[in-house]
Design a protein around this motif. Structure first.
Motif, PDB file in Angstrom:
ATOM      1  N   ALA A 165      41.322  22.964  56.636  1.00  0.00           N
ATOM      2  CA  ALA A 165      42.570  22.346  57.092  1.00  0.00           C
ATOM      3  C   ALA A 165      42.982  21.208  56.155  1.00  0.00           C
ATOM      4  N   LEU A 166      42.024  20.404  55.729  1.00  0.00           N
ATOM      5  CA  LEU A 166      42.338  19.311  54.797  1.00  0.00           C
ATOM      6  C   LEU A 166      42.782  19.853  53.441  1.00  0.00           C
ATOM      7  N   ALA A 169      44.295  22.562  52.819  1.00  0.00           N
ATOM      8  CA  ALA A 169      45.575  23.273  52.910  1.00  0.00           C
ATOM      9  C   ALA A 169      46.753  22.332  52.668  1.00  0.00           C
ATOM     10  N   LYS A 170      46.540  21.047  52.749  1.00  0.00           N
ATOM     11  CA  LYS A 170      47.612  20.075  52.520  1.00  0.00           C
ATOM     12  C   LYS A 170      47.969  20.056  51.032  1.00  0.00           C
ATOM     13  N   PRO A 171      49.219  19.755  50.720  1.00  0.00           N
ATOM     14  CA  PRO A 171      49.640  19.743  49.316  1.00  0.00           C
ATOM     15  C   PRO A 171      48.846  18.712  48.497  1.00  0.00           C
ATOM     16  N   ALA A 196      45.722  18.702  47.699  1.00  0.00           N
ATOM     17  CA  ALA A 196      44.308  18.567  48.059  1.00  0.00           C
ATOM     18  C   ALA A 196      43.569  19.839  47.681  1.00  0.00           C
TER      19      ALA A 196
END
Length: 133
Positions: A21-22, A24-26, A28
Motif C-alpha cells: 500500500a505504501l 503504491a503511492k506516487p 515511493a
C-alpha cells in the motif's frame, strides 16, 4: 551511484500488505521504503539507548564513587600512619603488667563504644555531618 545488493525477504502477510500500500503511492518504491526503515532502525540501535538515557547519571555516580574511593584511601593512610606513630612512641607493656593491660583494655573498649556512637548518630569528627551534605 551507490552500489546495491539484492536481498530476498520473507515478510508476514499483514506487513507485506502494508508495504504494498505504501509503495503504491506516487514516488515511493518498496526498496526506498525498506531502506529508510532499516536505516532508521539501525541508527536507533547503533546509539545505545541506555547510554543516552543514563549517561549523565552514570557519570555522576562514577564521580561520586571515585570520591568515596579517594576518601577511603585517605582514611586508611591516616589510620596506618597513626598506628605506626603510636607503636613507635609507646613502650610495650611488660608481660606481667596486668594493671597496664587492664587500663589499655578499658581505653580500647571506650574507643570502640565512642566510634559506635558517632557512626550510629551520623556524626563525623572531621568534615561535614551527614545532614550537611
Amino acid at each position: 551511484m551507490v552500489e546495491r545488493v539484492r536481498y530476498q525477504l520473507f515478510l508476514p502477510k499483514p506487513l507485506s500488505d502494508r508495504l504494498e500500500a505504501l509503495a503504491a503511492k506516487p514516488g515511493a518504491t518498496k526498496s526506498a521504503i525498506l531502506t529508510d526503515a532499516l536505516t532508521a532502525w539501525l541508527n536507533r540501535r547503533g546509539a545505545s539507548e541506555l547510554e543516552e538515557r543514563f549517561a549523565i547519571r552514570l557519570d555522576r555516580l562514577t564521580n561520586a564513587i571515585g570520591r568515596v574511593e579517594r576518601d577511603g584511601h585517605v582514611v586508611l593512610e591516616t589510620l596506618a600512619l597513626f598506628i605506626r606513630f603510636e607503636l613507635s612512641i609507646q613502650a610495650p607493656l611488660a608481660e606481667n603488667d596486668q594493671a597496664g593491660r587492664a587500663v589499655a583494655r578499658q581505653r580500647f573498649e571506650a574507643f570502640v563504644q565512642q566510634v559506635g556512637r558517632q557512626v550510629a548518630a551520623g556524626k563525623r569528627t572531621l568534615g561535614p555531618e551527614e545532614g550537611d551534605r
